[in-house]
Enzyme design. Structure first.
Site, PDB file in Angstrom:
ATOM      1  N   ASP A  67     -15.385   2.754   2.098  1.00  0.00           N
ATOM      2  CA  ASP A  67     -15.184   1.376   2.565  1.00  0.00           C
ATOM      3  C   ASP A  67     -16.376   0.465   2.268  1.00  0.00           C
ATOM      4  OD1 ASP A  67     -12.699   1.956   3.469  1.00  0.00           O
ATOM      5  OD2 ASP A  67     -13.293   2.262   5.554  1.00  0.00           O
ATOM      6  N   ARG A 115       0.827  -1.214   0.000  1.00  0.00           N
ATOM      7  CA  ARG A 115       0.000   0.000   0.000  1.00  0.00           C
ATOM      8  C   ARG A 115       0.863   1.266   0.000  1.00  0.00           C
ATOM      9  NH1 ARG A 115      -4.927  -0.907   3.950  1.00  0.00           N
ATOM     10  NH2 ARG A 115      -5.645   0.939   2.821  1.00  0.00           N
ATOM     11  N   ARG A 118     -13.356  -6.987   3.768  1.00  0.00           N
ATOM     12  CA  ARG A 118     -14.655  -6.492   3.301  1.00  0.00           C
ATOM     13  C   ARG A 118     -15.142  -7.244   2.056  1.00  0.00           C
ATOM     14  NH1 ARG A 118     -15.317  -2.544   6.986  1.00  0.00           N
ATOM     15  NH2 ARG A 118     -13.585  -1.139   7.378  1.00  0.00           N
TER      16      ARG A 118
END
Ligand code: S3P
Length: 434
Positions: free
Chosen positions: A317, A124, A389
């Site tokens: 998100d 990231r 997620r």
């Protein structure tokens, strides 16, 4: 060994009343501010997912003491500006919020440290925080100029900065705000698009005099944080999975009590309502410095929409589960202006498109978004690629897949929602680790 694959058998009815674990973003900030306050704070309803545990562990390694009085609440003995030099590498595992905000704090406090993480975190981008912190005088080295491990090298007190964020990122904003708390002079941080403002709200609770005007935040340096007692609202990002579950189920309805409904975070509710979702908000109130409410959701006929780009930051998100809703809608749903989704725990545009296609949903992918054509889910196996997620979104999608969905690489659900299985089963989803 960590179980990582599960089978979601779907079901037809989703119903019941539940509460969500504490909000992840707010829990991180509560631990950070508590550690930096001068004295003892009490944090209640803290999320005890792996990400927040990584933040707690980081501050323990800098001499901060925690005393738990229940599973989700504890006293934190803040050390003001006097954190100890961490002796070993601080491992922030999967948590982008931890690594970026703690880099801001350590640069501000002028402490040397090496911050690292797991395979996903190591992919990231970190240049986005290094750039403003270096402008303030910090010495920060990154692997291949963008990735963890992050080396922070103690130099001199930072200078205030005037900085306009080039990306809409609450993590970058918060890293600069935290560093500015300990810098010489008054810093000004400007956003082009408003992002979640939990740091600003939390610091105000800890007695810091921040001036927030529209998209501009002024932070005076050399501030002290005073300890507080606070309770953390339920996590809207976790609630979103069960809101969509209720919406796409054949019958039933859910009530989720005490969910944070900060206006910089509630884009998913606006998007779902625009698609035709039956969502009611009741019992609005304020907890600490954050708005909360009870959310009710019911089975609904959804229509595809063009998602307003202005809502991307406030729903950032929730896109994995919103894409599942889009796959259950009539017609096409189009999202643009969401390139940031490529920089999450996985490249969420690609991970979601690939897995939706595996289950028979047609998706057109572009650089900053995608178009999903609503259709019927086939049963099959997907790879969540270690993204919590994505895994939870497909568990919910199983409500529309006769024959169920197998979800691989799902162990990271524990980073944000350790009791996801319990809550899901209470409401009627049938999930089993394989
Ligand atoms: C977060 C900010 C967002 C969000 C993340 C949590 C935070 O990231 O995606 O899950 O707590 O500040 P970005 O700042 O990278 O958009």
């Amino acid at each position: 060994m960590l179980k990582k694959k599960f089978f979601a058998k779907g079901g037809h009815v989703i119903s019941g009343e539940v509460v969500m674990p504490g909000d992840k973003s707010i829990s991180h900030r509560a631990v950070m501010c508590g550690a930096l306050a001068k004295g003892v704070s009490r944090i209640a309803n803290c999320l005890m997912g792996d990400d927040v545990k990584a933040t707690i562990q980081a501050f323990k390694s800098m001499g901060v003491e925690f005393e738990f009085d229940s599973q989700f609440s504890f006293l934190i003995k803040g050390r003001g500006c006097h954190l100890e030099h961490p002796r070993r590498t601080i491992n922030l595992q999967n948590s982008g919020t931890s690594i970026r905000l703690i880099t801001g704090i350590l640069a501000g406090l002028n402490l040397s440290a090496r911050l690292d993480g797991d395979e996903s975190l190591r992919r990231r981008p970190m240049e986005r925080i290094a750039t403003p912190l270096r402008k303030m005088g910090a010495i920060i080295n990154l692997r291949e100029e963008d990735f963890p491990p992050i080396d922070i090298i103690s130099s001199k007190r930072l200078e205030a900065i005037e900085y306009t964020l080039p990306v809409a990122s609450a993590q970058v904003k918060s890293a600069v705000i935290f560093a500015s708390l300990f810098a010489n002079g008054t810093s000004v941080v400007r956003e082009l698009t408003r992002t979640r403002d939990h740091t600003e709200r939390m610091l105000a609770q800890f007695g810091v005099d921040l001036r927030v005007e529209d998209k501009e935040i002024k932070i005076q340096g050399c501030r002290e944080l005073r300890p507080v007692d606070l309770e953390i609202p339920g996590d809207l990002s976790s609630a979103a999975f069960f809101i969509v579950a209720a919406i796409i189920a054949r019958s039933g309805g859910v009530k989720i009590k005490g969910v944070g409904l900060n206006p910089t975070r509630d884009g998913a509710i606006t998007i779902l309502k625009e698609m035709g979702a039956k969502i009611h908000i009741e019992n609005k109130r304020v907890l600490g410095n954050e708005p909360v409410a009870d959310i009710l959701a019911f089975p609904s006929m959804l229509n595809g929409i063009v998602i307003n780009k202005k809502l991307v930051a406030s729903a950032i998100d929730e896109f994995p589960i919103l894409f599942v809703a889009a796959a259950c809608a009539r017609g096409e749903t189009k999202l643009t202006g969401a390139e940031e989704l490529r920089h999450k725990e996985s490249n969420r545009l690609v991970t979601m498109a690939t897995n939706l296609r595996r289950l028979g949903i047609s998706v057109e992918l572009f650089k900053d978004g995608l178009t999903i054509s609503g259709g019927d889910f086939k049963s099959g196996e997907i790879d969540a690629e270690g993204d919590h997620r994505v895994a939870m979104a497909f568990a919910v999608a199983s409500l529309r897949a006769e024959g169920g969905i197998t979800i691989d690489n799902a162990a990271e659900i524990d980073t944000s929602f350790p009791n996801f299985f319990d809550v899901a089963e209470t409401l009627g989803l049938r999930l089993t680790w394989t």
